[in-house]
Design a protein around this motif. Structure first.
Motif, PDB file in Angstrom:
ATOM      1  N   ARG A 160     -15.471   1.501  -7.407  1.00 36.20           N
ATOM      2  CA  ARG A 160     -14.937   1.592  -6.050  1.00 36.20           C
ATOM      3  C   ARG A 160     -13.446   1.866  -6.046  1.00 36.20           C
ATOM      4  N   HIS A 161     -12.723   1.263  -6.993  1.00 35.41           N
ATOM      5  CA  HIS A 161     -11.279   1.475  -7.048  1.00 35.41           C
ATOM      6  C   HIS A 161     -10.959   2.937  -7.338  1.00 35.41           C
ATOM      7  N   ARG A 162     -11.705   3.541  -8.234  1.00 38.23           N
ATOM      8  CA  ARG A 162     -11.478   4.953  -8.551  1.00 38.23           C
ATOM      9  C   ARG A 162     -11.851   5.838  -7.369  1.00 38.23           C
ATOM     10  N   ALA A 163     -12.940   5.483  -6.693  1.00 32.51           N
ATOM     11  CA  ALA A 163     -13.344   6.254  -5.515  1.00 32.51           C
ATOM     12  C   ALA A 163     -12.303   6.138  -4.406  1.00 32.51           C
ATOM     13  N   GLN A 164     -11.722   4.945  -4.247  1.00 29.54           N
ATOM     14  CA  GLN A 164     -10.662   4.754  -3.247  1.00 29.54           C
ATOM     15  C   GLN A 164      -9.483   5.676  -3.519  1.00 29.54           C
ATOM     16  N   ARG A 165      -9.050   5.725  -4.777  1.00 25.11           N
ATOM     17  CA  ARG A 165      -7.901   6.556  -5.120  1.00 25.11           C
ATOM     18  C   ARG A 165      -8.184   8.033  -4.860  1.00 25.11           C
ATOM     19  N   LEU A 167     -10.393   9.300  -2.755  1.00 21.39           N
ATOM     20  CA  LEU A 167     -10.523   9.534  -1.323  1.00 21.39           C
ATOM     21  C   LEU A 167      -9.158   9.537  -0.646  1.00 21.39           C
ATOM     22  N   ALA A 168      -8.279   8.614  -1.043  1.00 25.40           N
ATOM     23  CA  ALA A 168      -6.929   8.575  -0.473  1.00 25.40           C
ATOM     24  C   ALA A 168      -6.170   9.865  -0.803  1.00 25.40           C
ATOM     25  N   GLU A 210     -15.166  14.689  -6.545  1.00 24.44           N
ATOM     26  CA  GLU A 210     -14.921  13.615  -7.513  1.00 24.44           C
ATOM     27  C   GLU A 210     -15.168  12.255  -6.871  1.00 24.44           C
ATOM     28  N   ALA A 211     -14.646  12.060  -5.659  1.00 24.16           N
ATOM     29  CA  ALA A 211     -14.852  10.785  -4.957  1.00 24.16           C
ATOM     30  C   ALA A 211     -16.329  10.541  -4.687  1.00 24.16           C
ATOM     31  N   PRO A 282      -2.070  10.115   6.675  1.00 27.94           N
ATOM     32  CA  PRO A 282      -1.384   9.297   5.671  1.00 27.94           C
ATOM     33  C   PRO A 282      -1.627   7.795   5.857  1.00 27.94           C
ATOM     34  N   ALA A 283      -1.670   7.360   7.125  1.00 32.61           N
ATOM     35  CA  ALA A 283      -1.935   5.938   7.387  1.00 32.61           C
ATOM     36  C   ALA A 283      -3.341   5.560   6.939  1.00 32.61           C
ATOM     37  N   LEU A 284      -4.295   6.459   7.184  1.00 35.30           N
ATOM     38  CA  LEU A 284      -5.670   6.207   6.761  1.00 35.30           C
ATOM     39  C   LEU A 284      -5.777   6.232   5.239  1.00 35.30           C
ATOM     40  N   ALA A 285      -5.055   7.158   4.606  1.00 34.24           N
ATOM     41  CA  ALA A 285      -5.054   7.222   3.144  1.00 34.24           C
ATOM     42  C   ALA A 285      -4.474   5.941   2.540  1.00 34.24           C
ATOM     43  N   GLU A 286      -3.424   5.420   3.148  1.00 36.04           N
ATOM     44  CA  GLU A 286      -2.814   4.167   2.684  1.00 36.04           C
ATOM     45  C   GLU A 286      -3.798   3.011   2.815  1.00 36.04           C
ATOM     46  N   MET A 287      -4.511   2.982   3.926  1.00 39.54           N
ATOM     47  CA  MET A 287      -5.485   1.922   4.162  1.00 39.54           C
ATOM     48  C   MET A 287      -6.589   1.955   3.113  1.00 39.54           C
ATOM     49  N   VAL A 288      -7.115   3.160   2.840  1.00 37.11           N
ATOM     50  CA  VAL A 288      -8.202   3.310   1.877  1.00 37.11           C
ATOM     51  C   VAL A 288      -7.703   3.039   0.460  1.00 37.11           C
ATOM     52  N   GLY A 289      -6.583   3.656   0.089  1.00 36.95           N
ATOM     53  CA  GLY A 289      -6.080   3.528  -1.268  1.00 36.95           C
ATOM     54  C   GLY A 289      -5.746   2.102  -1.657  1.00 36.95           C
ATOM     55  N   LYS A 290      -5.198   1.325  -0.715  1.00 36.24           N
ATOM     56  CA  LYS A 290      -4.807  -0.062  -1.002  1.00 36.24           C
ATOM     57  C   LYS A 290      -5.824  -1.075  -0.499  1.00 36.24           C
ATOM     58  N   ASN A 291      -6.950  -0.580   0.037  1.00 37.04           N
ATOM     59  CA  ASN A 291      -8.025  -1.448   0.530  1.00 37.04           C
ATOM     60  C   ASN A 291      -7.505  -2.469   1.540  1.00 37.04           C
TER      61      ASN A 291
END
Length: 363
Positions: A160-165, A167-168, A210-211, A282-291
């Motif tokens: 999940r962590h790799r998928a988050q990165r 996707l972000a 990839e995600a 960018p705000a959504l990417a930050e939310m996803v990337g940092k969970n």
């Protein structure tokens, strides 16, 4: 404005280092266990340990179990073939049968690829060697367990962590694509800008693939802190990519076919929608990337939806004053805007309540 290089996945260097460390630990652990237990087939244990290590903990644990099953299946098949066709003179027949059966199984189930190697080793024996077959399967099992232990204890990383990165990263690339789409609505892009847009489109699609691949193999804690399934988030991001591609194609082919009144009416709303989207992504990417549980400000969503609705409303006016070519271009753009609305709305709902449809079942 971020360059394309800064939008590329940054976690790959960490992946290389992490996998290298886990591989060293897995190989050494397999070696120590095999020596301490006095078992043969050391090479099988080392090979299994190395091939068990994958990019995420989810994949490694699944791989270790699958390789053990495949090795047992292959060894059992090898023993059966040797029992039925024993002797040195029938060795080519045994090898041919094992190769045909195990590779056919691996073609149907790629996870069983280890069966062919284990079966071939056993089939090389002149007589049915149960002890040798069991030793092969056991060595593969030791290697698989060593790989799993190394993956759990040495810098573990959930899928999940790799998928988050990934996707972000895709969402940040999407922001760049939005910027270039906005430019193309006002003027013809230069050759460099067209090349850049093509590169961003390709990179974003590759990152989304990839995600999606990583999310598909995720087995543990597949949901974000806000409740959204990482697989569903990836699917919705893909829809956003497709909607932007539709709008970009419509603009590229129909910009000159728009009447000046339509162009003048839609551009303020179109520009506002894209500006809001450039703040949302960018705000959504930050939310996803940092969970994180806190997503983009609701006012941003409302600002985007209002601008998008206004753009659609102004295009729906004056159909009688357009010729067929004008109207065709307008309807195509309306379709693209509606697809964009759906994609953004579903992402909004996922971020807010963990599911693609709203609380009332609508988007």
């Amino acid at each position: 404005m971020p360059t394309l290089e800064t939008l590329l996945p940054a976690g790959r260097y960490k992946d290389v280092l992490r996998i290298a460390l886990q591989s060293v630990a897995a190989a050494l652990l397999a070696y120590v266990v095999m020596k301490q237990l006095g078992l043969g087939q050391l090479s099988w244990a080392i090979i299994a340990a190395l091939f068990t290590i994958h990019a995420s903990l989810d994949e490694t644990l699944g791989s270790s179990f699958q390789r053990l099953v495949a090795a047992g299946l292959g060894a059992g098949l090898g023993v059966a073939v040797v029992y039925l066709f024993s002797g040195f003179e029938l060795m080519p027949l045994r090898i041919a049968l094992v190769a045909a059966i195990t590779n056919a199984l691996a073609n149907l189930e790629p996870e069983l690829d280890y069966a062919s190697a284990a079966g071939a080793v056993v089939a090389l024996q002149p007589t049915a060697d149960l002890e040798g077959a069991a030793g092969t399967a056991l060595a593969v099992g030791v290697g698989g367990v060593a790989g799993a232990i190394a993956s759990v204890t040495i810098w573990p990383e959930l899928g999940r962590h790799r998928a988050q990165r990934s996707l972000a990263t895709a969402l940040r690339q999407c922001q760049k694509l939005v910027d270039l789409t906005l430019k193309s609505a006002n003027r013809e892009l230069s050759r460099e800008e067209r090349r850049e847009r093509s590169d961003v489109q390709r990179c974003m699609l590759e990152t989304l693939e990839e995600a999606r691949s990583i999310a598909r193999s995720t087995r543990f804690r597949a949901h974000l802190a806000g409740g959204a399934d990482i697989r569903e988030m990836t699917r919705q991001a893909e829809k956003l990519w497709y909607s932007l591609i539709i709008i970009e194609r419509v603009i590229a082919r129909g910009r000159d076919q728009f009447g000046p009144e339509d162009h003048e009416a839609i551009m303020p709303h179109f520009t506002e929608a894209h500006r809001a989207l450039c703040e949302l992504l960018p705000a959504l990417a930050e939310m996803v990337g940092k969970n994180q549980t806190t997503g983009p400000d609701q006012k941003l969503w409302e600002r985007f939806h209002e601008a998008q609705r206004s753009a659609q409303d102004c295009l729906k006016d004056r159909p009688a004053e357009r010729n067929s070519i004008n109207e065709q271009s307008v309807q195509a753009l309306l379709f693209g805007l509606d697809e964009l609305r759906r994609a953004v709305s579903e992402l909004e709902n996922l971020a807010a309540c963990g599911k693609a449809d709203g609380p009332d079942g609508s988007d």
